[in-house]
Design a protein around this motif. Structure first.
Motif, PDB file in Angstrom:
ATOM      1  N   LYS A  11     -15.574   7.914 -10.055  1.00  0.00           N
ATOM      2  CA  LYS A  11     -15.309   8.703  -8.841  1.00  0.00           C
ATOM      3  C   LYS A  11     -15.313   7.821  -7.610  1.00  0.00           C
ATOM      4  N   LYS A  12     -16.284   6.920  -7.526  1.00  0.00           N
ATOM      5  CA  LYS A  12     -16.367   6.016  -6.381  1.00  0.00           C
ATOM      6  C   LYS A  12     -15.158   5.086  -6.356  1.00  0.00           C
ATOM      7  N   LEU A  13     -14.796   4.564  -7.526  1.00  0.00           N
ATOM      8  CA  LEU A  13     -13.640   3.679  -7.605  1.00  0.00           C
ATOM      9  C   LEU A  13     -12.352   4.425  -7.271  1.00  0.00           C
ATOM     10  N   GLN A  14     -12.244   5.679  -7.687  1.00  0.00           N
ATOM     11  CA  GLN A  14     -11.053   6.470  -7.396  1.00  0.00           C
ATOM     12  C   GLN A  14     -10.884   6.668  -5.892  1.00  0.00           C
ATOM     13  N   LYS A  15     -11.991   6.940  -5.206  1.00  0.00           N
ATOM     14  CA  LYS A  15     -11.925   7.109  -3.746  1.00  0.00           C
ATOM     15  C   LYS A  15     -11.518   5.810  -3.068  1.00  0.00           C
ATOM     16  N   GLU A  16     -12.070   4.691  -3.548  1.00  0.00           N
ATOM     17  CA  GLU A  16     -11.721   3.396  -2.969  1.00  0.00           C
ATOM     18  C   GLU A  16     -10.253   3.078  -3.238  1.00  0.00           C
ATOM     19  N   TYR A  17      -9.763   3.415  -4.437  1.00  0.00           N
ATOM     20  CA  TYR A  17      -8.361   3.199  -4.795  1.00  0.00           C
ATOM     21  C   TYR A  17      -7.440   3.985  -3.854  1.00  0.00           C
ATOM     22  N   GLU A  18      -7.762   5.252  -3.647  1.00  0.00           N
ATOM     23  CA  GLU A  18      -6.942   6.085  -2.763  1.00  0.00           C
ATOM     24  C   GLU A  18      -6.984   5.587  -1.325  1.00  0.00           C
ATOM     25  N   ARG A  19      -8.143   5.103  -0.887  1.00  0.00           N
ATOM     26  CA  ARG A  19      -8.276   4.586   0.479  1.00  0.00           C
ATOM     27  C   ARG A  19      -7.418   3.334   0.658  1.00  0.00           C
ATOM     28  N   LEU A  21      -4.684   2.562  -1.033  1.00  0.00           N
ATOM     29  CA  LEU A  21      -3.281   2.961  -1.023  1.00  0.00           C
ATOM     30  C   LEU A  21      -2.881   3.538   0.328  1.00  0.00           C
ATOM     31  N   GLU A  22      -3.784   4.304   0.936  1.00  0.00           N
ATOM     32  CA  GLU A  22      -3.487   4.874   2.250  1.00  0.00           C
ATOM     33  C   GLU A  22      -3.375   3.770   3.308  1.00  0.00           C
ATOM     34  N   GLN A  23      -4.266   2.779   3.227  1.00  0.00           N
ATOM     35  CA  GLN A  23      -4.197   1.658   4.164  1.00  0.00           C
ATOM     36  C   GLN A  23      -2.882   0.895   3.976  1.00  0.00           C
ATOM     37  N   ALA A  24      -2.468   0.730   2.724  1.00  0.00           N
ATOM     38  CA  ALA A  24      -1.214   0.039   2.437  1.00  0.00           C
ATOM     39  C   ALA A  24      -0.036   0.812   3.014  1.00  0.00           C
ATOM     40  N   MET A  25      -0.075   2.140   2.894  1.00  0.00           N
ATOM     41  CA  MET A  25       0.998   2.969   3.435  1.00  0.00           C
ATOM     42  C   MET A  25       1.087   2.806   4.954  1.00  0.00           C
ATOM     43  N   HIS A  26      -0.058   2.825   5.618  1.00  0.00           N
ATOM     44  CA  HIS A  26      -0.052   2.675   7.071  1.00  0.00           C
ATOM     45  C   HIS A  26       0.437   1.283   7.478  1.00  0.00           C
ATOM     46  N   ALA A  27       0.072   0.263   6.719  1.00  0.00           N
ATOM     47  CA  ALA A  27       0.543  -1.089   7.010  1.00  0.00           C
ATOM     48  C   ALA A  27       2.062  -1.158   6.866  1.00  0.00           C
ATOM     49  N   ALA A  28       2.603  -0.511   5.848  1.00  0.00           N
ATOM     50  CA  ALA A  28       4.052  -0.516   5.643  1.00  0.00           C
ATOM     51  C   ALA A  28       4.760   0.220   6.776  1.00  0.00           C
ATOM     52  N   ARG A  29       4.187   1.316   7.205  1.00  0.00           N
ATOM     53  CA  ARG A  29       4.789   2.067   8.312  1.00  0.00           C
ATOM     54  C   ARG A  29       4.797   1.265   9.598  1.00  0.00           C
ATOM     55  N   LEU A  39      -2.880  -5.108   0.156  1.00  0.00           N
ATOM     56  CA  LEU A  39      -3.654  -3.895  -0.088  1.00  0.00           C
ATOM     57  C   LEU A  39      -3.218  -3.201  -1.383  1.00  0.00           C
ATOM     58  N   THR A  40      -1.939  -3.238  -1.668  1.00  0.00           N
ATOM     59  CA  THR A  40      -1.441  -2.645  -2.907  1.00  0.00           C
ATOM     60  C   THR A  40      -1.973  -3.414  -4.113  1.00  0.00           C
ATOM     61  N   GLU A  41      -2.024  -4.732  -4.000  1.00  0.00           N
ATOM     62  CA  GLU A  41      -2.561  -5.557  -5.074  1.00  0.00           C
ATOM     63  C   GLU A  41      -4.037  -5.240  -5.317  1.00  0.00           C
TER      64      GLU A  41
END
Length: 56
Positions: A11-19, A21-29, A39-41
């Motif tokens: 659960k902790k790893l899943q939250k970190e994974y999603e966080r 991915l969200e940071q990567a999305m914002h960086a791409a934008r 961040l994707t790596e």
């Protein structure tokens, strides 16, 4: 019976994974493709850890 109170490490790893991915999305934008790739790596490494925990 006592396993009921153990926390699930995935659960902790899943939250970190999603966080990540969200940071990567914002960086791409924002046009920062290097940060996006980095961040994707990191997110994919976390996903691999989650999969390893689920298998073992």
């Amino acid at each position: 019976m006592f396993g009921l109170f153990k926390s699930d490490p995935t659960k902790k790893l899943q939250k970190e994974y999603e966080r990540k991915l969200e940071q990567a999305m914002h960086a791409a934008r924002n046009g920062d493709m290097r940060a996006n790739a980095s961040l994707t790596e990191e997110a994919e490494a976390i996903r691999a850890e989650i999969e390893a925990l689920k298998k073992g």
